[in-house]
Write a protein that holds these residues in place. Structure first.
Motif, PDB file in Angstrom:
ATOM      1  N   SER A  89     -58.614  14.677  43.565  1.00 12.15           N
ATOM      2  CA  SER A  89     -57.773  13.673  42.611  1.00 12.15           C
ATOM      3  C   SER A  89     -57.109  14.590  41.613  1.00 12.15           C
ATOM      4  O   SER A  89     -55.905  14.216  41.162  1.00 12.15           O
ATOM      5  N   THR A  90     -57.847  15.289  40.629  1.00  9.24           N
ATOM      6  CA  THR A  90     -57.299  16.131  39.979  1.00  9.24           C
ATOM      7  C   THR A  90     -56.064  17.054  40.449  1.00  9.24           C
ATOM      8  O   THR A  90     -55.076  16.994  39.567  1.00  9.24           O
ATOM      9  N   LEU A  91     -56.181  17.563  41.360  1.00  5.87           N
ATOM     10  CA  LEU A  91     -55.391  18.408  42.169  1.00  5.87           C
ATOM     11  C   LEU A  91     -54.052  17.441  42.572  1.00  5.87           C
ATOM     12  O   LEU A  91     -52.926  18.007  42.315  1.00  5.87           O
ATOM     13  N   ALA A  92     -54.464  16.366  43.192  1.00  5.59           N
ATOM     14  CA  ALA A  92     -53.410  15.442  43.428  1.00  5.59           C
ATOM     15  C   ALA A  92     -52.460  14.910  42.319  1.00  5.59           C
ATOM     16  O   ALA A  92     -51.203  15.004  42.250  1.00  5.59           O
ATOM     17  N   CYS A  93     -53.032  14.696  41.179  1.00 10.40           N
ATOM     18  CA  CYS A  93     -52.488  14.302  40.007  1.00 10.40           C
ATOM     19  C   CYS A  93     -51.639  15.589  39.373  1.00 10.40           C
ATOM     20  O   CYS A  93     -50.354  15.451  38.927  1.00 10.40           O
ATOM     21  N   ALA A  94     -52.016  16.853  39.385  1.00 11.77           N
ATOM     22  CA  ALA A  94     -51.398  17.979  39.113  1.00 11.77           C
ATOM     23  C   ALA A  94     -50.325  18.227  39.727  1.00 11.77           C
ATOM     24  O   ALA A  94     -49.012  18.540  39.227  1.00 11.77           O
ATOM     25  N   LEU A  95     -50.210  18.056  41.077  1.00 13.67           N
ATOM     26  CA  LEU A  95     -49.177  18.195  41.910  1.00 13.67           C
ATOM     27  C   LEU A  95     -48.051  17.363  41.646  1.00 13.67           C
ATOM     28  O   LEU A  95     -46.946  17.632  41.491  1.00 13.67           O
ATOM     29  N   ALA A  96     -48.437  15.850  41.286  1.00 19.57           N
ATOM     30  CA  ALA A  96     -47.225  14.935  41.329  1.00 19.57           C
ATOM     31  C   ALA A  96     -46.752  15.282  39.898  1.00 19.57           C
ATOM     32  O   ALA A  96     -45.454  15.120  39.593  1.00 19.57           O
ATOM     33  N   VAL A  97     -47.693  15.429  38.905  1.00 21.03           N
ATOM     34  CA  VAL A  97     -47.023  15.805  37.518  1.00 21.03           C
ATOM     35  C   VAL A  97     -46.248  17.083  37.420  1.00 21.03           C
ATOM     36  O   VAL A  97     -45.030  16.986  36.784  1.00 21.03           O
ATOM     37  N   THR A  98     -46.369  18.023  38.169  1.00 20.20           N
ATOM     38  CA  THR A  98     -45.830  19.186  38.294  1.00 20.20           C
ATOM     39  C   THR A  98     -44.339  18.970  38.671  1.00 20.20           C
ATOM     40  O   THR A  98     -43.175  19.455  38.358  1.00 20.20           O
ATOM     41  N   SER A  99     -44.358  18.108  40.021  1.00 22.42           N
ATOM     42  CA  SER A  99     -43.383  17.660  40.757  1.00 22.42           C
ATOM     43  C   SER A  99     -42.249  17.091  39.996  1.00 22.42           C
ATOM     44  O   SER A  99     -41.121  17.237  39.776  1.00 22.42           O
ATOM     45  N   ALA A 100     -42.875  16.126  39.199  1.00 22.08           N
ATOM     46  CA  ALA A 100     -41.851  15.254  38.302  1.00 22.08           C
ATOM     47  C   ALA A 100     -41.379  16.287  37.241  1.00 22.08           C
ATOM     48  O   ALA A 100     -40.091  15.778  36.752  1.00 22.08           O
ATOM     49  N   ARG A 101     -42.066  16.943  36.558  1.00 24.16           N
ATOM     50  CA  ARG A 101     -41.668  17.806  35.536  1.00 24.16           C
ATOM     51  C   ARG A 101     -40.358  18.727  36.110  1.00 24.16           C
ATOM     52  O   ARG A 101     -39.601  19.061  35.301  1.00 24.16           O
ATOM     53  N   GLU A 102     -40.465  19.094  37.012  1.00 23.00           N
ATOM     54  CA  GLU A 102     -39.447  19.957  38.092  1.00 23.00           C
ATOM     55  C   GLU A 102     -38.320  19.208  38.559  1.00 23.00           C
ATOM     56  O   GLU A 102     -37.191  19.957  38.858  1.00 23.00           O
ATOM     57  N   GLY A 103     -38.178  17.994  38.326  1.00 20.34           N
ATOM     58  CA  GLY A 103     -36.953  16.962  38.334  1.00 20.34           C
ATOM     59  C   GLY A 103     -36.955  16.626  39.691  1.00 20.34           C
ATOM     60  O   GLY A 103     -35.999  15.832  40.007  1.00 20.34           O
ATOM     61  N   ARG A 104     -38.028  16.489  40.466  1.00 21.98           N
ATOM     62  CA  ARG A 104     -37.882  15.619  41.622  1.00 21.98           C
ATOM     63  C   ARG A 104     -38.411  14.218  41.558  1.00 21.98           C
ATOM     64  O   ARG A 104     -39.213  13.647  40.505  1.00 21.98           O
ATOM     65  N   ARG A 105     -37.789  13.434  42.135  1.00 22.07           N
ATOM     66  CA  ARG A 105     -38.219  12.019  42.199  1.00 22.07           C
ATOM     67  C   ARG A 105     -39.646  12.152  42.902  1.00 22.07           C
ATOM     68  O   ARG A 105     -39.780  12.537  44.085  1.00 22.07           O
ATOM     69  N   THR A 106     -40.766  11.499  42.040  1.00 18.87           N
ATOM     70  CA  THR A 106     -42.161  11.636  42.746  1.00 18.87           C
ATOM     71  C   THR A 106     -42.842  10.535  42.588  1.00 18.87           C
ATOM     72  O   THR A 106     -42.832   9.751  41.614  1.00 18.87           O
ATOM     73  N   LEU A 107     -43.610  10.240  43.628  1.00 14.82           N
ATOM     74  CA  LEU A 107     -44.430   9.060  43.872  1.00 14.82           C
ATOM     75  C   LEU A 107     -46.036   9.699  44.019  1.00 14.82           C
ATOM     76  O   LEU A 107     -46.248  10.367  44.915  1.00 14.82           O
ATOM     77  N   LEU A 108     -46.861   9.044  43.382  1.00 15.00           N
ATOM     78  CA  LEU A 108     -48.329   9.611  43.638  1.00 15.00           C
ATOM     79  C   LEU A 108     -49.093   8.156  44.010  1.00 15.00           C
ATOM     80  O   LEU A 108     -48.833   7.026  43.340  1.00 15.00           O
ATOM     81  N   VAL A 109     -49.564   8.367  45.104  1.00 15.64           N
ATOM     82  CA  VAL A 109     -50.212   7.343  45.941  1.00 15.64           C
ATOM     83  C   VAL A 109     -51.781   7.616  45.962  1.00 15.64           C
ATOM     84  O   VAL A 109     -52.219   8.588  46.281  1.00 15.64           O
ATOM     85  N   ASP A 110     -52.534   6.412  45.425  1.00 18.10           N
ATOM     86  CA  ASP A 110     -54.093   6.464  45.405  1.00 18.10           C
ATOM     87  C   ASP A 110     -54.534   5.921  46.680  1.00 18.10           C
ATOM     88  O   ASP A 110     -54.362   4.682  46.721  1.00 18.10           O
ATOM     89  N   ALA A 111     -54.786   6.548  47.673  1.00 22.17           N
ATOM     90  CA  ALA A 111     -55.229   6.070  49.021  1.00 22.17           C
ATOM     91  C   ALA A 111     -57.098   5.927  48.864  1.00 22.17           C
ATOM     92  O   ALA A 111     -57.392   5.560  50.018  1.00 22.17           O
ATOM     93  N   ASP A 112     -57.600   6.190  48.064  1.00 21.14           N
ATOM     94  CA  ASP A 112     -59.032   5.936  47.694  1.00 21.14           C
ATOM     95  C   ASP A 112     -59.444   4.931  47.081  1.00 21.14           C
ATOM     96  O   ASP A 112     -59.549   5.021  45.550  1.00 21.14           O
TER      97      ASP A 112
END
Length: 364
Positions: A146-169
């Motif tokens: 979960s920590t890595l999933a959040c970090a990937l999403a936060v980093t993606s958004a910071r780099e300018g991508r449209r980003t959606l983080l989905v919690d499937a758990d």
């Protein structure tokens, strides 16, 4: 019923498009087509024949020609994206009329309604390149997925991508909590439990909480712990149509909803602590996930047991290596989320991941 005539499909649209062009004098058919356009969130332009305004016929992203109007559009310029719509299932002449007007498809109502709603929604939303969709799951409990999933999403958004983080758990406690946004307004998973067919990508994005420049679909604090597979399919398909990046935090157990999520991933990242018990557990997880997901890779977390390093863990699991995941606290002082510090080791790891993935993933 929907039939296909061998023409090239219209090119994928980039950016939001106008509504379809409807050509018919059949009042009943027009009512149905207007209803389907409304269901797809599109505003059509209606004419009884080929529009007199120069360019309207050629510029429309989709043209819906009633079977009653086929003769009136026979002389129009040939173009892609023309659908001949009728009602008489037994009329074999409809195929000849479709060829005469250069139609790509022949569609009969009411059987073809869902197909047509999807097609209209595609042009209304301006469907382009689908989102790169990455799933993250732990090889064992407490692996830090979960920590890595959040970090990937936060980093993606910071780099300018449209980003959606989905919690499937559903048993994970909610990614909105991990991001410090449990009180932020917006819909959570239970609101989508009854979703069927198609969910509008724009409407989905606008309905979700916005945290750290990304959208988050998380669980609430209620009793619901399952979402039907049809709803998972509809929601993730809508998210992918918006483009950018979708990051999905997955549980280790595989049920119908999780299998549906796995089926929509471009690649998965299995987070594995570097000890023998964790590797053994991760092997079982990888075996289950691999039945659905073709591209599964491993990210290793230290500290390392004697005789192990990240390459050896990957070799033992028989999976491609993403790298070693740096250890950072899940939530730093001041409410900074995982990966929130651009200069931190976890953010640097995630940034390198996003740079490599399009190449390693075959250009997805």
């Amino acid at each position: 019923m929907a039939g296909v005539i061998t023409h090239d499909r219209p090119p994928a649209a980039e950016g939001r498009q106008g509504g379809p062009l409807i050509v018919t004098e059949d009042a009943e058919l027009l009512d149905d087509l207007l209803r389907l356009c409304a269901a797809a969130g599109a505003r059509p332009e209606v004419h009884h024949g080929v529009p007199e305004h120069r360019g309207s016929w050629e510029a429309a992203p989709l043209v819906l020609v009633g079977d009653d109007a086929a003769r009136r559009v026979r002389g129009a310029a040939r173009r892609r994206g023309v659908v001949l719509v009728g009602r008489d299932q037994d009329d074999s002449g409809v195929w000849r009329r479709a060829v005469e007007i250069g139609a790509d498809h022949v569609l009969m109502l009411p059987d073809g309604e869902q197909w047509l709603v999807d097609r209209i929604a595609d042009v209304a939303e301006g469907v382009g390149r689908p989102a790169l969709t990455v799933g993250v799951l732990g090889g064992r409990g407490g692996a830090g997925a979960s920590t890595l999933a959040c970090a990937l999403a936060v980093t993606s958004a910071r780099e300018g991508r449209r980003t959606l983080l989905v919690d499937a758990d559903p048993l994970g406690g909610g990614l909105d909590v991990l991001l410090g946004g449990e009180g932020v307004e917006g819909l959570r998973w239970p609101a989508f439990a009854a979703s069927r067919g198609r969910v509008g990508g724009g409407a989905l994005e606008e309905s979700l909480p916005e945290l750290h420049a990304l959208r988050v679909l998380s669980w609430d604090r209620g009793d619901s712990v399952a979402i039907p597979a049809q709803a998972v399919r509809a929601v993730l398909a809508a998210a992918r149509r918006r483009g950018g990046a979708v990051v999905v935090d997955l549980p280790r157990r595989i049920d119908e909803g999780v299998a549906e999520a796995l089926a929509q991933l471009d690649l998965g990242v299995l987070v594995v602590p570097a000890d023998l018990r964790a590797i053994a557990a991760a092997g079982r997880v990888a075996s289950s996930v691999g039945m659905v997901l073709r591209d599964l890779r491993v990210a290793v977390r230290g500290p390392y047991a004697p005789g192990l390093d990240d390459r050896e863990v990957a070799r033992l699991l028989g999976l491609p290596l993403v790298g070693e995941v740096p250890v950072e606290p899940p939530l730093l002082d001041g409410g900074v989320p995982p990966g929130g510090s651009a200069r931190g080791p976890l953010a640097r790891f995630c940034s390198a991941f996003w740079q490599r993935v399009p190449v390693e993933g075959g250009g997805v």
